[in-house]
Write a protein that holds these residues in place. Structure first.
Motif, PDB file in Angstrom:
ATOM      1  N   LEU A  65       0.830  -1.204   0.000  1.00 53.04           N
ATOM      2  CA  LEU A  65       0.000   0.000   0.000  1.00 53.04           C
ATOM      3  C   LEU A  65       0.865   1.255   0.000  1.00 53.04           C
ATOM      4  CD1 LEU A  65      -2.755  -1.018   2.545  1.00 53.04           C
ATOM      5  CD2 LEU A  65      -3.097  -0.586   0.105  1.00 53.04           C
ATOM      6  N   ALA A  66       1.880   1.274   0.845  1.00 47.84           N
ATOM      7  CA  ALA A  66       2.771   2.430   0.914  1.00 47.84           C
ATOM      8  C   ALA A  66       3.471   2.641  -0.431  1.00 47.84           C
ATOM      9  CB  ALA A  66       3.796   2.239   2.032  1.00 47.84           C
ATOM     10  N   THR A  67       3.904   1.577  -1.054  1.00 50.42           N
ATOM     11  CA  THR A  67       4.583   1.672  -2.343  1.00 50.42           C
ATOM     12  C   THR A  67       3.654   2.201  -3.426  1.00 50.42           C
ATOM     13  OG1 THR A  67       6.072  -0.136  -1.747  1.00 50.42           O
ATOM     14  CG2 THR A  67       5.846   0.359  -4.089  1.00 50.42           C
ATOM     15  N   ILE A  68       2.441   1.687  -3.474  1.00 48.28           N
ATOM     16  CA  ILE A  68       1.454   2.141  -4.465  1.00 48.28           C
ATOM     17  C   ILE A  68       1.214   3.636  -4.320  1.00 48.28           C
ATOM     18  CG2 ILE A  68      -0.992   2.016  -5.106  1.00 48.28           C
ATOM     19  CD1 ILE A  68      -0.818  -1.018  -4.432  1.00 48.28           C
ATOM     20  N   LEU A  69       1.168   4.110  -3.078  1.00 53.45           N
ATOM     21  CA  LEU A  69       0.882   5.521  -2.819  1.00 53.45           C
ATOM     22  C   LEU A  69       2.122   6.416  -2.902  1.00 53.45           C
ATOM     23  CD1 LEU A  69      -1.630   5.031   0.106  1.00 53.45           C
ATOM     24  CD2 LEU A  69      -2.165   5.828  -2.208  1.00 53.45           C
ATOM     25  N   GLY A  70       3.294   5.807  -3.080  1.00 54.31           N
ATOM     26  CA  GLY A  70       4.523   6.586  -3.199  1.00 54.31           C
ATOM     27  C   GLY A  70       5.128   7.005  -1.873  1.00 54.31           C
ATOM     28  N   ILE A  71       4.782   6.302  -0.793  1.00 54.84           N
ATOM     29  CA  ILE A  71       5.335   6.602   0.529  1.00 54.84           C
ATOM     30  C   ILE A  71       6.659   5.863   0.662  1.00 54.84           C
ATOM     31  CG2 ILE A  71       5.009   6.358   3.022  1.00 54.84           C
ATOM     32  CD1 ILE A  71       1.942   6.395   2.422  1.00 54.84           C
ATOM     33  N   ARG A  72       7.740   6.603   0.869  1.00 60.21           N
ATOM     34  CA  ARG A  72       9.055   5.977   1.052  1.00 60.21           C
ATOM     35  C   ARG A  72       9.152   5.457   2.471  1.00 60.21           C
ATOM     36  NH1 ARG A  72      14.049   8.220  -1.112  1.00 60.21           N
ATOM     37  NH2 ARG A  72      14.653   6.119  -0.543  1.00 60.21           N
ATOM     38  N   LEU A  73       9.395   4.177   2.626  1.00 60.14           N
ATOM     39  CA  LEU A  73       9.408   3.560   3.949  1.00 60.14           C
ATOM     40  C   LEU A  73      10.727   3.764   4.692  1.00 60.14           C
ATOM     41  CD1 LEU A  73       7.522   0.309   3.017  1.00 60.14           C
ATOM     42  CD2 LEU A  73       6.672   2.212   4.375  1.00 60.14           C
ATOM     43  N   PHE A  74      11.828   3.680   3.985  1.00 60.77           N
ATOM     44  CA  PHE A  74      13.139   3.809   4.619  1.00 60.77           C
ATOM     45  C   PHE A  74      13.986   4.787   3.802  1.00 60.77           C
ATOM     46  CE2 PHE A  74      11.556  -0.541   5.245  1.00 60.77           C
ATOM     47  CZ  PHE A  74      11.423  -0.538   6.616  1.00 60.77           C
ATOM     48  N   PRO A  75      13.642   6.073   3.848  1.00 58.35           N
ATOM     49  CA  PRO A  75      14.312   7.033   2.974  1.00 58.35           C
ATOM     50  C   PRO A  75      15.791   7.256   3.284  1.00 58.35           C
ATOM     51  CG  PRO A  75      12.869   8.172   4.505  1.00 58.35           C
ATOM     52  CD  PRO A  75      12.618   6.701   4.671  1.00 58.35           C
ATOM     53  N   ASP A  76      16.211   7.021   4.505  1.00 61.00           N
ATOM     54  CA  ASP A  76      17.597   7.302   4.881  1.00 61.00           C
ATOM     55  C   ASP A  76      18.498   6.071   4.839  1.00 61.00           C
ATOM     56  OD1 ASP A  76      16.884   9.932   5.330  1.00 61.00           O
ATOM     57  OD2 ASP A  76      16.374   9.562   7.419  1.00 61.00           O
ATOM     58  N   VAL A  77      17.987   4.948   4.356  1.00 65.20           N
ATOM     59  CA  VAL A  77      18.773   3.716   4.335  1.00 65.20           C
ATOM     60  C   VAL A  77      19.490   3.595   2.998  1.00 65.20           C
ATOM     61  CG1 VAL A  77      18.666   1.200   4.407  1.00 65.20           C
ATOM     62  CG2 VAL A  77      17.258   2.544   5.956  1.00 65.20           C
ATOM     63  N   ASP A  78      20.800   3.421   3.058  1.00 68.23           N
ATOM     64  CA  ASP A  78      21.624   3.201   1.876  1.00 68.23           C
ATOM     65  C   ASP A  78      21.827   1.689   1.748  1.00 68.23           C
ATOM     66  OD1 ASP A  78      23.610   2.943  -0.031  1.00 68.23           O
ATOM     67  OD2 ASP A  78      24.936   4.439   0.860  1.00 68.23           O
ATOM     68  N   ASP A  79      21.156   1.064   0.777  1.00 67.35           N
ATOM     69  CA  ASP A  79      21.208  -0.389   0.619  1.00 67.35           C
ATOM     70  C   ASP A  79      22.625  -0.913   0.443  1.00 67.35           C
ATOM     71  OD1 ASP A  79      18.488  -0.407   0.805  1.00 67.35           O
ATOM     72  OD2 ASP A  79      18.116  -0.781  -1.310  1.00 67.35           O
ATOM     73  N   VAL A  80      23.439  -0.222  -0.344  1.00 70.02           N
ATOM     74  CA  VAL A  80      24.806  -0.680  -0.613  1.00 70.02           C
ATOM     75  C   VAL A  80      25.615  -0.684   0.672  1.00 70.02           C
ATOM     76  CG1 VAL A  80      26.940  -0.176  -1.870  1.00 70.02           C
ATOM     77  CG2 VAL A  80      24.717   0.074  -3.007  1.00 70.02           C
ATOM     78  N   ARG A  81      25.543   0.419   1.420  1.00 70.24           N
ATOM     79  CA  ARG A  81      26.296   0.489   2.682  1.00 70.24           C
ATOM     80  C   ARG A  81      25.797  -0.553   3.678  1.00 70.24           C
ATOM     81  NH1 ARG A  81      26.806   6.030   5.259  1.00 70.24           N
ATOM     82  NH2 ARG A  81      27.986   4.755   6.696  1.00 70.24           N
ATOM     83  N   LEU A  82      24.495  -0.797   3.703  1.00 72.12           N
ATOM     84  CA  LEU A  82      23.937  -1.801   4.606  1.00 72.12           C
ATOM     85  C   LEU A  82      24.433  -3.191   4.233  1.00 72.12           C
ATOM     86  CD1 LEU A  82      22.110  -2.322   7.008  1.00 72.12           C
ATOM     87  CD2 LEU A  82      20.179  -2.429   5.445  1.00 72.12           C
ATOM     88  N   ASP A  83      24.455  -3.505   2.929  1.00 71.67           N
ATOM     89  CA  ASP A  83      24.971  -4.797   2.475  1.00 71.67           C
ATOM     90  C   ASP A  83      26.437  -4.963   2.849  1.00 71.67           C
ATOM     91  OD1 ASP A  83      22.560  -5.602   1.411  1.00 71.67           O
ATOM     92  OD2 ASP A  83      23.042  -4.958  -0.629  1.00 71.67           O
ATOM     93  N   GLN A  84      27.230  -3.893   2.696  1.00 76.98           N
ATOM     94  CA  GLN A  84      28.646  -3.947   3.057  1.00 76.98           C
ATOM     95  C   GLN A  84      28.809  -4.170   4.556  1.00 76.98           C
ATOM     96  OE1 GLN A  84      29.950  -0.179   1.544  1.00 76.98           O
ATOM     97  NE2 GLN A  84      30.361  -0.982  -0.512  1.00 76.98           N
ATOM     98  N   ARG A  85      27.993  -3.502   5.331  1.00 75.98           N
ATOM     99  CA  ARG A  85      28.057  -3.654   6.795  1.00 75.98           C
ATOM    100  C   ARG A  85      27.692  -5.077   7.204  1.00 75.98           C
ATOM    101  NH1 ARG A  85      24.478   0.157  10.537  1.00 75.98           N
ATOM    102  NH2 ARG A  85      24.399  -1.232  12.312  1.00 75.98           N
ATOM    103  N   LEU A  86      26.671  -5.627   6.578  1.00 68.79           N
ATOM    104  CA  LEU A  86      26.269  -7.001   6.890  1.00 68.79           C
ATOM    105  C   LEU A  86      27.348  -8.007   6.488  1.00 68.79           C
ATOM    106  CD1 LEU A  86      22.504  -6.904   5.920  1.00 68.79           C
ATOM    107  CD2 LEU A  86      23.452  -7.300   8.199  1.00 68.79           C
ATOM    108  N   ALA A  87      28.058  -7.725   5.406  1.00 66.07           N
ATOM    109  CA  ALA A  87      29.120  -8.622   4.955  1.00 66.07           C
ATOM    110  C   ALA A  87      30.266  -8.680   5.957  1.00 66.07           C
ATOM    111  CB  ALA A  87      29.640  -8.178   3.597  1.00 66.07           C
ATOM    112  N   LEU A  88      30.443  -7.623   6.741  1.00 68.53           N
ATOM    113  CA  LEU A  88      31.535  -7.578   7.723  1.00 68.53           C
ATOM    114  C   LEU A  88      31.180  -8.254   9.043  1.00 68.53           C
ATOM    115  CD1 LEU A  88      32.730  -3.915   7.183  1.00 68.53           C
ATOM    116  CD2 LEU A  88      33.821  -6.012   6.364  1.00 68.53           C
TER     117      LEU A  88
END
Length: 104
Positions: A65-88
């Motif tokens: 529902l949020a996606t359909i309406l254009g509501i950004r759920l996690f606007p401050d999350v950088d997916d690449v940095r999060l993936d790198q952090r999880l890899a460590l």
């Protein structure tokens, strides 16, 4: 018999806020509940529960529902940095059998 779940006040607050955001954005876009529920593939009662902040709704439906309406759920999350952090971080944690000497 269905087991009753208990949620923290913070969880209830987050559900309420997200439900209100969804309802407000739906109204701002002048979409009916029937239209939005149909677009999301959910029932009208489910949409009503989500807009009221019910904890019984599936999270995937709420996010859709949020996606359909254009509501950004996690606007401050950088997916690449999060993936790198999880890899460590270790994928599992082992408990040490040896006692820790913490007497300095």
């Amino acid at each position: 018999m269905k087991r009753e779940r208990h949620y923290s006040p913070e969880t209830h607050r987050a559900l309420s806020v997200l439900g209100k955001l969804i309802a407000a954005e739906r109204r701002r876009q002048r979409r009916t509940q029937v239209d939005l529920a149909g677009r999301a593939g959910i029932s009208l009662p489910t949409l009503s529960k989500i807009e009221r902040g019910s904890a019984s709704s599936e999270i995937g439906s709420v996010f859709e529902l949020a996606t359909i309406l254009g509501i950004r759920l996690f606007p401050d999350v950088d997916d690449v940095r999060l993936d790198q952090r999880l890899a460590l971080t270790p994928s599992s944690v082992r408990n040490s059998l040896a006692p820790v000497d913490d007497d300095f």
